[in-house]
Scaffold this motif. Sequence first.
Motif: not given
Length: 453
Positions: A163, A226, A137, A239, A280-281, A159, A243, A139-140, A284
């Motif tokens: 990640g 991560s 997944a 993330a 955030d989710s 995004g 994931s 990051g952002k 991801a």
Amino acid sequence: MGVAFQLRDDLLGAFADRAQTGKPEGGDFAAGKRMRRSSSRPRADSTRPVAALARVLGKPAGPAPWRRRGWPSSAAVSALRWSDAWRACASAPSPWPQRFPGAARAPSWRRGARCAWGRGAMSDPARAPDSVATARAGGKVILLGEHAVVHGVPAIAAGIDLGATARARALASGEASVLQLGGRSWRAGGAEDTARAFTALLAAGAMAGERAAPDDEAAVEVVAHSDMPAGGGLGSSAALGVSIAKAVELLRTGVADPDRALRRARAWEEVFHGTPSGIDSAAALHGGCFRFSREHGVHPITPARTLWLCVGWTGAGASTKAMVDSVAHLAARKPELVSRAMDGIRALVQNAELCIESGDLSALGKLMDMNQMILAGLMVSTEGIETLCAAARGAGALGAKLTGAGGGGSVIALLSGDDAAPPVLDAWKAAGFAGFVPSIDRGPRPAGQERAR
């Protein structure tokens, strides 16, 4: 789906115990029934004694030796067929998958036989004892709207390719689920925040009011990592949560269902951040550039031009929950100030979306600078953040602001092109800060592309 069901039924007829199915043990063999496994041609490299099967077909006493050998590839074929069938249903222009979400799961062997395969027993055809599922997944960065999104105002995020990665495998019956993260082991049921978050993630697969499936209780081991610094404002925690959630879903069902993965990731985030906005989710899980609000969720944005950014790290992390609480306390003390700030950010976000879609990067940079001024007024900026922003603008960046909760973390600088990155990175290095140039996805990642393997 019919083929998958028939494969499973054949295996039950061949290997199941009579007490579990009500059918005679090895009844299909004794009846001489030509099942998919007994009638298919063996592969050229197969070492299985296919001829032995032909000798026991139609003989009541014959199946027992064959049953001890087993034929696990049938279960793998069944699981694959089931996953393929569900993907076809899910992509069809029909409400059928939404009306029957439980059908996405491969049939559970706990409703029927537990087949002896080699040295151990297996309870699900989609998961052998040594099967592994890996998921990633991203990051952002938040281009505009952090903190305001917690109060119902839309934000724009994108995004990035940095990640987290998670690798899940099934554990034997009786073992406790465990997460390997940051050089430590966190057992489900533990009292630490990470252990509690892992426990909540595992338990959150079912929808509200939906009974958990047997596989939701099966033990797993997850090893996660991560690429991003914790507290850096880049969505490292989300993330990791996404994931891990995707890896667990892949392991247990063969398909990383986005809705179930998002429920699990939100449960993980709530332990660390209280009541997160969900942006955030969403980043991801989906990637790309998008507008997000709590009320409407993700709305994809297609940039007319590639967005080139530099991300600078202040070197200091910050707690998202603490920074969100600080803005909430400010709103309680000075409601008119915070209300005006939220209205201002809403207008900036609306105009920024138009700039992104039209390719007006110069105007977008100015809007980012304005957003940074408002965030500084909300007391979430720091000296390090302001230094990074000023250095980036002085090196030719079109605009710069903090990204994430503030209080430290990271800064993003909008560039006119990728060739504008070196001067910004050099300016940050001269000021004692590190930075990098992330890859920004232009559109959301298609769901369901990962598979257990």
